[in-house]
Design an enzyme around this catalytic site. Sequence first.
Site, mmCIF file in Angstrom:
data_model
loop_
_atom_site.group_PDB
_atom_site.id
_atom_site.type_symbol
_atom_site.label_atom_id
_atom_site.label_comp_id
_atom_site.label_asym_id
_atom_site.label_seq_id
_atom_site.Cartn_x
_atom_site.Cartn_y
_atom_site.Cartn_z
ATOM 1 C CG ASN A 211 -0.258 -0.085 2.519
ATOM 2 O OD1 ASN A 211 0.693 0.647 2.780
ATOM 3 N ND2 ASN A 211 -0.707 -1.008 3.366
ATOM 4 C CG ASP A 280 -6.993 -5.205 6.724
ATOM 5 O OD1 ASP A 280 -6.338 -5.098 7.777
ATOM 6 O OD2 ASP A 280 -7.686 -4.277 6.261
ATOM 7 C CE LYS A 290 7.634 -12.753 -14.664
ATOM 8 N NZ LYS A 290 8.485 -12.062 -15.648
ATOM 9 C CG PHE A 324 -2.546 5.906 13.299
ATOM 10 C CD1 PHE A 324 -2.359 7.160 12.748
ATOM 11 C CD2 PHE A 324 -1.802 5.561 14.418
ATOM 12 C CE1 PHE A 324 -1.448 8.052 13.284
ATOM 13 C CE2 PHE A 324 -0.887 6.433 14.971
ATOM 14 C CZ PHE A 324 -0.718 7.693 14.395
ATOM 15 C CE LYS A 338 -8.236 0.196 13.159
ATOM 16 N NZ LYS A 338 -7.391 0.719 12.046
ATOM 17 C CE LYS A 342 -9.828 -3.114 14.302
ATOM 18 N NZ LYS A 342 -10.003 -4.512 13.946
#
Length: 398
Positions: A211, A280, A290, A324, A338, A342
């Site tokens: 990301n 995730d 490959k 975060f 969240k 959590k």
Amino acid sequence: MLRGKKIVLGVTGGIAAYKSPDIISRLKKKGADVKVIMTKSAEEFVTPLTFQTISQNFVARSMFSDLISWDVEHVEIAKEADLFLIAPATANIIGKIANGIADDLLTTTIMATKAKIVFAPAMNTNMYNNIIFKENMRKLEELNYDFILPVSGRLACGDIGEGKLESPEKIVEYIESYFISNIEKDFIDKKVIVTAGPTIERLDPVRYLTNNSSGKMGYEIARALKNRGAKVVLISGPVNLDLISGVEIVDIETTEDIFNEIDKRFEDIDIIIKAAAPLDYKFKNYSEEKIKKSEDDLVLEFTRNIDILKYFGERKNNQKLIGFAAETENLEDNAIKKLKEKNLDLIIANDVKRKDIGFKSDYNSAKIIGKSGVIEEINKVSKSVLADKILDNILNII
């Protein structure tokens, strides 16, 4: 640690003056308020408008310019400075101050200030090694003036040797180090894990999923914690950032790696700040070779990674757990959800749709949310400033 610090930058007439705007930019990003005084010679190299635009302050240039207030300019600037930096500092300015000469705005302000004065010399190598200049520098050092010594390299005149202005990055680090000694060590003896950057999940030896996280926010938090006395372990995904002196950095690759590194330290940790952006999901099957292109569509299957925050949120005792939330919609609602699911103590919510902050940027904005709701909303600031604001809020819950 430069948040709110008032720094006066004196710019003198040397070719290295082109680096001074970069110094200002770096200081501003760390929260400093920078005012610039230019000598007449400096204006031959960089325009006052450049410094005014970057510093967002009026540039002082002459003892006899038109009045913009009733204050005696050099006295007022001298009084408000927390630190006075002259970069580049020519042999001329150093010689003047060493011999008590105050014949322009810059020299009179230097003579009038009680702030720490730091010179960053830049000049031809023969000038730098001249016995008269060395005597002037020695005299000022004995009078408690500081010097950021120049480095060796190819100079603008073509000579090679000492005299090259130290890099803006190192100059700003030096300024930071001066203020660090005055920072309250309010995290002393606290053991803190900070996670930063992206993770990657490999598909084959060539391809992987990742990301946009740059790791800058996590690194600034780790740096601020170290400066405020904490013992810090920084668990870092693949990033292109400088190491932080005094911080243990553990390089990882996958989300599972982050989990394992936290798990082995969990019982001995006071605070976990999970600023990383772990994936995730991971590929269900990894190919040792490959994957070759074919005429058929490629269908990939994913499986869930462990939910790190949820796992440790369920197992924490006295540890404080800070997460975060990078959101594109319903920022506050999603972050609160969240936090509750959590069992977090604080959550830092960011709008990642904005192009002027967040991923890869040096700036961010955030809502700091606790169990009772939004504690503080912070508009666009540098990530180093935001790091200290986050730590201030953590202090309130420990």
